[in-house]
Design an enzyme around this catalytic site. Structure first.
Site, PDB file in Angstrom:
ATOM      1  N   ASP A   1      -6.150   4.883  -5.651  1.00 19.07           N
ATOM      2  CA  ASP A   1      -6.719   5.688  -4.565  1.00 19.07           C
ATOM      3  C   ASP A   1      -7.155   7.012  -5.069  1.00 19.07           C
ATOM      4  O   ASP A   1      -6.568   7.745  -6.102  1.00 19.07           O
ATOM      5  CB  ASP A   1      -5.994   5.722  -3.393  1.00 19.07           C
ATOM      6  CG  ASP A   1      -6.677   5.332  -1.998  1.00 19.07           C
ATOM      7  OD1 ASP A   1      -7.666   5.921  -1.984  1.00 19.07           O
ATOM      8  OD2 ASP A   1      -5.972   5.035  -1.382  1.00 19.07           O
TER       9      ASP A   1
ATOM     10  N   ASN B   1      -7.702  10.382  -2.244  1.00 15.29           N
ATOM     11  CA  ASN B   1      -8.036  10.563  -0.891  1.00 15.29           C
ATOM     12  C   ASN B   1      -8.409  12.065  -0.489  1.00 15.29           C
ATOM     13  O   ASN B   1      -8.102  12.547   0.584  1.00 15.29           O
ATOM     14  CB  ASN B   1      -6.627  10.216  -0.171  1.00 15.29           C
ATOM     15  CG  ASN B   1      -6.770   8.760   0.096  1.00 15.29           C
ATOM     16  OD1 ASN B   1      -7.691   7.944   0.324  1.00 15.29           O
ATOM     17  ND2 ASN B   1      -5.749   8.157   0.132  1.00 15.29           N
TER      18      ASN B   1
ATOM     19  N   ASP C   1       0.805  -1.189  -0.003  1.00 12.77           N
ATOM     20  CA  ASP C   1       0.207  -0.192  -0.013  1.00 12.77           C
ATOM     21  C   ASP C   1       0.845   1.189   0.033  1.00 12.77           C
ATOM     22  O   ASP C   1       2.057   1.332  -0.084  1.00 12.77           O
ATOM     23  CB  ASP C   1      -0.867   0.098   1.250  1.00 12.77           C
ATOM     24  CG  ASP C   1      -2.361   0.769   0.865  1.00 12.77           C
ATOM     25  OD1 ASP C   1      -2.202   1.871   1.001  1.00 12.77           O
ATOM     26  OD2 ASP C   1      -3.158  -0.009   0.572  1.00 12.77           O
TER      27      ASP C   1
ATOM     28  N   GLY D   1     -10.450   6.739  -0.349  1.00 13.25           N
ATOM     29  CA  GLY D   1     -10.665   6.683   1.047  1.00 13.25           C
ATOM     30  C   GLY D   1     -11.467   5.862   1.412  1.00 13.25           C
ATOM     31  O   GLY D   1     -12.446   6.069   2.112  1.00 13.25           O
ATOM     32  N   GLY D   2     -11.309   4.449   0.808  1.00 16.38           N
ATOM     33  CA  GLY D   2     -12.271   3.586   0.916  1.00 16.38           C
ATOM     34  C   GLY D   2     -13.421   3.788  -0.223  1.00 16.38           C
ATOM     35  O   GLY D   2     -13.284   3.816  -1.414  1.00 16.38           O
TER      36      GLY D   2
ATOM     37  N   LYS E   1      -4.136  -0.643  -6.825  1.00 14.57           N
ATOM     38  CA  LYS E   1      -4.925  -0.231  -5.992  1.00 14.57           C
ATOM     39  C   LYS E   1      -4.948   1.393  -6.439  1.00 14.57           C
ATOM     40  O   LYS E   1      -4.054   2.174  -6.149  1.00 14.57           O
ATOM     41  CB  LYS E   1      -4.930  -0.472  -4.543  1.00 14.57           C
ATOM     42  CG  LYS E   1      -5.797   0.102  -3.656  1.00 14.57           C
ATOM     43  CD  LYS E   1      -5.584  -0.301  -2.254  1.00 14.57           C
ATOM     44  CE  LYS E   1      -6.630   0.706  -1.121  1.00 14.57           C
ATOM     45  NZ  LYS E   1      -5.991   0.233   0.289  1.00 14.57           N
TER      46      LYS E   1
ATOM     47  N   ASP F   1     -13.077   2.489   4.016  1.00  9.06           N
ATOM     48  CA  ASP F   1     -11.884   2.370   5.112  1.00  9.06           C
ATOM     49  C   ASP F   1     -12.384   1.681   6.318  1.00  9.06           C
ATOM     50  O   ASP F   1     -11.464   1.581   7.226  1.00  9.06           O
ATOM     51  CB  ASP F   1     -11.282   3.826   5.577  1.00  9.06           C
ATOM     52  CG  ASP F   1     -10.177   3.813   4.200  1.00  9.06           C
ATOM     53  OD1 ASP F   1      -9.899   3.214   3.437  1.00  9.06           O
ATOM     54  OD2 ASP F   1      -9.702   5.388   4.111  1.00  9.06           O
TER      55      ASP F   1
HETATM   56  C1  GLA Z   1      -6.919   5.493   1.675  1.00  9.52           C
HETATM   57  C2  GLA Z   1      -7.384   4.004   1.414  1.00  9.52           C
HETATM   58  C3  GLA Z   1      -6.730   3.183   2.383  1.00  9.52           C
HETATM   59  C4  GLA Z   1      -5.053   3.336   2.212  1.00  9.52           C
HETATM   60  C5  GLA Z   1      -4.690   4.638   2.251  1.00  9.52           C
HETATM   61  C6  GLA Z   1      -3.367   4.945   2.216  1.00  9.52           C
HETATM   62  O1  GLA Z   1      -7.569   5.934   3.055  1.00  9.52           O
HETATM   63  O2  GLA Z   1      -8.549   3.606   1.307  1.00  9.52           O
HETATM   64  O3  GLA Z   1      -6.846   1.753   2.086  1.00  9.52           O
HETATM   65  O4  GLA Z   1      -4.929   2.855   0.883  1.00  9.52           O
HETATM   66  O5  GLA Z   1      -5.390   5.591   1.552  1.00  9.52           O
HETATM   67  O6  GLA Z   1      -2.946   6.401   2.290  1.00  9.52           O
END
Ligand code: GLA
Length: 749
Positions: free
Chosen positions: A479, A481, A367, A529-530, A477, A549
């Site tokens: 993201d 955020n 991650d 962020g989920g 993955k 998340d």
């Molecule tokens: C977001 C994602 C988490 C993780 C963080 C990393 O919040 O939803 O699963 O990957 O970022 O910063």
């Protein structure tokens, strides 16, 4: 053909297996929505419309003495603005002379086999389905605006999708201030609205309310589809429940700002408008220019909410998600985020990977924190270069090691973001969306890149591809955020700033598609962020999205249940994390956590080295169980089996294979009570003439709860009639302790 035009009566009939959609052109060319619902064998439904003279609902000039003919009272197929329809409009435009009137009338139509696609946007793929399309052209004769409504009819799947194309066929500029994907009017209905609200770490909570005489607006002005209001709404009759009643779904395939507006008008009709939100939107159409809206997926059933969900689950799985990942077994992954956060180096990662592989995990995902100066969340975003101070030997060393353990390797990116403290921002401050002369609103100490710029998208494509080529990577993955603010592109003139957010989405989709094309074997898991961008737009590129998340199993029950109204479990990223949980502090048994996470794309989000031996040894059993029932969970029919409003102390759900030969039911007791009531759960979807054998039990309770007083009657080998399980239900043994859960597998004998 699933589409027919009755020339004489000027009616379009769009038929799916069980539904019918009718549009009528009236004598003055108004395009009227006359029906959507269960099939009526092409009976002319325009008798439903009463041309009643209502005060203050004006008439088109040519009908000034036919006062029942009003754009304000007749059900419109695509509502426009300024020409006497005072309800929510789908379209709002400003002509070169400043006029804001659009009066759309029928111009032409075309019925074609197959479908056309909105350029650069996600859509419902045709795949092996027979699809017919109606292109209905409306014109505002004065301004020269042409609006083409596209209807794609997926007859066998009971789905119709719609999008709209707006063309400036004049020789002057036109500004579009609102361009919804669709609108639809229901004559005189009392309905409920179900929508899915939430917040970070608590997404898609269902809320049902009466559609009253006002405008309900479900919307996001955050640049993303958002944690707060998902771009999916249901309208249903007051008495509709899981198993009975009319329900209509409106699902926008879009990941940016959206609005679903539902208005009950003065006469009791209900209008739905869905599309890009007009909060920050405007689009300049020069002569000849075309604007295409995102697509909306429509579904209708008279068999209740469960059937509506099924229609969406099937179309998303089979016609939206990328086909490369549809039929393959997706790996059970372990992600290091909650296990390490930013605190890792290659040695720690390799130890975690080894421990995870020993426990039976199939993919390791590294991650956030592997690149640039990303040792915390204040720096590094944008610098997609491996931090060799942390990961000595680079990405290929880690990937090779993970591969040598028999696992695939995946990597986290957050492409559309940049930290001020990054080489990228230092070199290109103008690549961030920031308002000149204003201090930007910060979110997680980061800024949003201007994805409307081609140079930004090219940079991201090049830098991300370089990493993806540098090692054997099977998964990304992706993201996002923070919410957008100070949306201003340093690359566009002032009169195009209203276009930035939609161009941003086009840039993001373009980047996703380019990476998909270059690396078709790499599976993208969406994330924001989920579940802040959990929508059918992202699903076009990404067969699964990190659902929330919040990894806490009891909170997850409502998050996953809410998500299930529109989206299949095969799209829901769902992991077992450590206890006490990092988001809620709650302690939940390891097996209960797994039984909840198994109703999604299963995985782990913890440091397996820190687990007790007992918990670690359970991982293999959990993964084996998930893999054994993989097809059933990912492709079976999903049923919500409990109603927390009436049964507040447990949640139950189940899966039944399409051929009804097996079923899986899970029960989680969320509020254990002494001397408990027996929990009866009526199963659904079984073959009622068959007999089923209970042949698998996985429980958070190792032994019978109270051996001294109670002997379990739920035993392997028990046989039950299908009709008995559906009509009488399954009688669960009492369960005690902390959040007990049980999963039962039945097979037809
Ligand atoms: C977001 C994602 C988490 C993780 C963080 C990393 O919040 O939803 O699963 O990957 O970022 O910063």
């Amino acid at each position: 053909m699933a589409i027919r035009f009755d020339e004489k009566r000027k009616i379009f009939f769009l038929n799916t297996k069980n539904t019918e959609y009718q549009i009528k052109i009236n004598d003055i060319g108004m395009v009227l929505h006359t029906y959507y619902g269960a099939s009526v064998d092409q009976a002319d439904m325009s008798y439903m419309i009463k041309e009643i003279d209502r005060g203050f609902s004006g008439n088109p000039y040519e009908c000034k003495n036919q006062r029942g003919i009003s754009a304000d009272t007749l059900p419109q197929e695509y509502s426009s603005d300024g020409a006497g329809d005072y309800r929510v409009s789908a379209l709002s435009a400003v002509m070169a002379n400043g006029s804001r009137t659009t009066d759309l009338r029928y111009k032409a139509h075309n019925i074609i086999s197959g479908r056309e696609n909105p350029t650069g946007l996600p859509y419902v793929r045709q795949e092996n389905d027979k699809v017919d399309t109606l292109k209905l052209v409306m014109e505002d004769a004065i301004s020269g605006l042409l609006v083409t409504l596209h209807y794609q009819v997926f007859a066998d799947k009971d789905i119709i999708s719609r999008y709209t194309e707006i063309k400036n066929a004049s020789d002057a500029e036109i500004i579009i201030n609102k361009a919804a994907s669709m609108s639809m009017d229901f004559c005189g209905r009392n309905m409920d609205l179900i929508h899915f609200h939430g917040r970070h770490a608590m997404e898609r909570i269902p809320e049902r309310e009466t559609v009253g005489h006002n405008i309900h607006r479900i919307a996001s002005k955050r640049g993303t589809s958002s944690h707060q209001n998902n771009p999916f709404v249901i309208l249903c009759d007051k008495n509709t429940d899981e198993w009975h009643g009319d329900s209509y779904g409106f699902m926008l395939m879009y990941s940016g700002e959206h609005a679903e507006e539902i208005e009950k008008d003065q006469a009791g009709s209900i209008r739905v408008v869905s599309g890009i939100s007009d909060d920050h939107f405007s689009w300049k159409l020069s002569p000849g220019d075309v604007f295409e809206t995102p697509e909306v997926i429509l579904a209708y059933t008279n068999k209740g909410l469960s059937e509506l969900s099924y229609l969406y689950h099937r179309i998303i799985r089979e016609n939206v998600c990328p086909k490369e990942f549809r039929d393959i077994k997706r790996p059970v992954l372990i992600n290091n985020w909650e296990g390490t956060y930013f605190d890792f180096d290659d040695k720690k990662i390799m130890e975690i990977a080894k421990s995870a592989a020993d426990a039976g995990c199939e993919m390791f995902v590294l991650d956030d924190g592997w690149f640039g100066e990303r040792n915390h969340d204040h720096a590094g975003l944008g610098d997609w270069v491996v931090n060799e101070k942390k990961l000595e030997g680079g990405m290929s060393k880690i990937a090779d090691y993970v591969n040598s353990l028999g696992m695939k390797f995946g990597l986290w990116f957050e492409p559309e973001m940049v930290n001020e403290d990054s080489d990228l921002y230092r070199a290109h401050p103008d690549w961030a969306l920031t308002d000149p002369d204003r201090k930007p609103v910060m979110g997680r100490d980061q800024l949003v890149l201007d994805m409307s710029r081609k140079d930004v998208v090219d940079y991201l494509y090049d830098s991300i591809s370089t990493v993806l080529r540098s090692a054997n990577i099977s998964y990304v993955k992706w993201d996002f955020n923070r919410s957008c603010a100070n949306v201003f592109s340093h690359d566009l003139p002032s009169d195009k700033q209203g276009e930035v957010l939609h161009r941003f989405m086009l840039g993001t989709y373009d980047l996703m598609q380019r990476l998909r094309d270059s690396f078709p074997h790499i599976m993208i898991e969406g994330c924001s962020g989920g579940g802040g961008r959990f929508d059918a737009g992202i699903m076009f590129y990404s067969p699964q999205i990190w659902c929330s998340d919040n990894t806490e199993a009891i909170n997850r029950l409502i998050i996953q249940k809410g998500t299930s109204y529109g989206y299949p479990v095969s799209t829901m990223g769902s992991h077992v994390s450590a206890s006490p949980n990092h988001q809620s502090g709650r302690e939940v048994p390891f097996m209960t956590r797994a039984l909840v996470a198994m109703s999604g794309t299963f995985g782990y989000e913890l440091d397996p080295r820190k687990l007790s031996d007992a918990d670690r040894s359970m991982i293999r059993k959990q993964i084996d169980t998930f893999n054994k029932y993989y097809e059933l969970i990912q492709k079976g029919r999903y049923y919500r089996l409990s109603d927390e409003a009436t049964e507040s102390y447990f949640t139950s759900w189940g899966f039944v294979s399409e051929d009804k030969s097996e079923a899986l039911v899970t029960l989680v007791v969320t509020d254990v009570r002494a001397n408990p009531e027996i929990i009866y759960v009526k199963m659904r979807g079984l073959d009622e003439s068959a007999t089923y054998e209970l042949d698998g039990i996985l429980s958070s309770i190792e032994t019978s709860p109270d051996d001294a007083f109670f002997e379990s009657s739920n035993k392997i080998g028990n046989k039950y009639g299908g009709a008995a399980l559906v009509n009488g239900g399954f009688a669960f043994d009492p369960m005690f302790g902390v959040y007990p859960a049980i999963q039962l597998h039945f097979k037809r004998v």
